[in-house]
Enzyme design. Sequence first.
Site, PDB file in Angstrom:
ATOM      1  N   LEU A 196       0.798  -1.472  -0.042  1.00  0.00           N
ATOM      2  CA  LEU A 196       0.037   0.004   0.229  1.00  0.00           C
ATOM      3  C   LEU A 196       0.527   1.090   0.217  1.00  0.00           C
ATOM      4  O   LEU A 196       1.731   1.059   0.543  1.00  0.00           O
ATOM      5  CB  LEU A 196      -0.932   0.018   1.399  1.00  0.00           C
ATOM      6  CG  LEU A 196      -1.580  -1.210   1.373  1.00  0.00           C
ATOM      7  CD1 LEU A 196      -2.443  -0.733   3.043  1.00  0.00           C
ATOM      8  CD2 LEU A 196      -2.658  -1.404   0.321  1.00  0.00           C
ATOM      9  N   ASP A 197       0.417   2.414  -0.834  1.00  0.00           N
ATOM     10  CA  ASP A 197       1.283   3.235  -0.397  1.00  0.00           C
ATOM     11  C   ASP A 197       1.615   3.768   1.380  1.00  0.00           C
ATOM     12  O   ASP A 197       0.498   3.479   1.887  1.00  0.00           O
ATOM     13  CB  ASP A 197       0.677   4.859  -1.511  1.00  0.00           C
ATOM     14  CG  ASP A 197       1.042   4.748  -2.947  1.00  0.00           C
ATOM     15  OD1 ASP A 197       1.487   3.870  -3.225  1.00  0.00           O
ATOM     16  OD2 ASP A 197      -0.048   4.874  -3.534  1.00  0.00           O
ATOM     17  N   ARG A 198       1.939   4.973   0.801  1.00  0.00           N
ATOM     18  CA  ARG A 198       2.900   5.925   2.522  1.00  0.00           C
ATOM     19  C   ARG A 198       1.071   5.603   2.711  1.00  0.00           C
ATOM     20  O   ARG A 198       1.317   5.978   3.911  1.00  0.00           O
ATOM     21  CB  ARG A 198       4.020   7.016   2.315  1.00  0.00           C
ATOM     22  CG  ARG A 198       4.107   7.736   3.306  1.00  0.00           C
ATOM     23  CD  ARG A 198       4.800   8.763   3.302  1.00  0.00           C
ATOM     24  NE  ARG A 198       5.863   8.185   2.508  1.00  0.00           N
ATOM     25  CZ  ARG A 198       6.786   8.273   2.947  1.00  0.00           C
ATOM     26  NH1 ARG A 198       7.154   8.616   4.721  1.00  0.00           N
ATOM     27  NH2 ARG A 198       8.009   8.416   2.674  1.00  0.00           N
ATOM     28  N   VAL A 199       0.937   6.637   2.047  1.00  0.00           N
ATOM     29  CA  VAL A 199      -0.844   7.325   2.739  1.00  0.00           C
ATOM     30  C   VAL A 199      -1.635   6.559   2.107  1.00  0.00           C
ATOM     31  O   VAL A 199      -2.854   7.298   3.277  1.00  0.00           O
ATOM     32  CB  VAL A 199      -0.765   8.817   1.365  1.00  0.00           C
ATOM     33  CG1 VAL A 199       0.981   9.840   1.251  1.00  0.00           C
ATOM     34  CG2 VAL A 199      -1.062   8.391  -0.035  1.00  0.00           C
ATOM     35  N   THR A 200      -1.716   5.333   2.028  1.00  0.00           N
ATOM     36  CA  THR A 200      -2.367   4.801   2.150  1.00  0.00           C
ATOM     37  C   THR A 200      -3.133   3.791   3.579  1.00  0.00           C
ATOM     38  O   THR A 200      -1.302   3.164   3.850  1.00  0.00           O
ATOM     39  CB  THR A 200      -2.523   3.637   0.446  1.00  0.00           C
ATOM     40  OG1 THR A 200      -2.698   4.298  -0.596  1.00  0.00           O
ATOM     41  CG2 THR A 200      -4.323   2.664   0.756  1.00  0.00           C
TER      42      THR A 200
END
Length: 334
Positions: A135-139
């Site tokens: 998952l992306d850092r922001v997700t």
Amino acid sequence: MSLLLKTKPYFSMPNYFILLCHIGILTTVRCFLQSAAPTLISSHSRSQKNEDCRITLLTKFSSSSSESNNHEQEQIQNIRVLYESEQLLAIDKPPHIPYHDDLSNDHKGILSCVRHAQLNHEINYQGRLYGVHRLDRVTSGILLFAKSSNVARDLSESFKQKYVLKYYVALSTQKPKKKKQGWVKGDMVPSRRKSWKLTDSYKNPAITRFYTAGLGSNYTTKKRDDGQERLVDDPTTLSSNIPKTMILFRPHTGKTHQLRVASKSVGLPILGDPIYSNSHEAKEMTRTYLHALGLYVTLNGENIAIYNPPTSWFHSEELMMYGCGQHMEQVLLG
């Protein structure tokens, strides 16, 4: 209008016809996941033995990263264990945490965080865990780990062959301009500032199905008037960070920043996204509102369905001030 949810023969499941009515697709996702496996693993109501297991971690946030919001700082992160079996472990990843360690910013990745929790016996399983997707850092949301190399190989192959059904939910400050649902397809190429962009070519396209629903317009917010704060209903006075649309994504591929790029390409940049939305407005938000909501996979005869609504959104101060938290709770929890 109906939608046919097609699953490959690997699932040994019937097709599902879905009646789409407003945000009824989310209700359908819940029902689909519940019917797909003997027991639905839900972060909202669970009977599994791990329902109260939380990993308490200290991670260091740095605002120097291009993926960081202005409000990031050193703080305690609680990571919930959503599900555990002999084959895998599923956690609820918080936002702001990268997958691997970010040495340039002295920021621990989720792999290190989970391994640290094992050392502290906050996770009962003490064996090696294998990452199988990211998952992306922001997700935030559902993240799986395999408990053996064989299971990791099988899961990785399932992701590669698109046998894993994944659903994500996001918020946007915009309203749909062209279509309220549809497909986003095209190759993705690197762009400026570590971003990606969609192209018109289809050599190795990113493929995303999306649905939208309005969050209503009866918002109230605070504005300063002669040094005083008061509630107002005039839309012209409202903050540009009011979430107006909820988006459900069903990605058919797994490219870097795929959903964030897809959202921007249809005129619905995700609220709080420091790269693909208005950077000034994103700095006012504490996070990017993108969450891994649901997942279904058959793994060596075990049907695994996880539904993990972003319950923290319902009580978020920056969302509650606009009056949409209760609406989202009704939509996502029924």
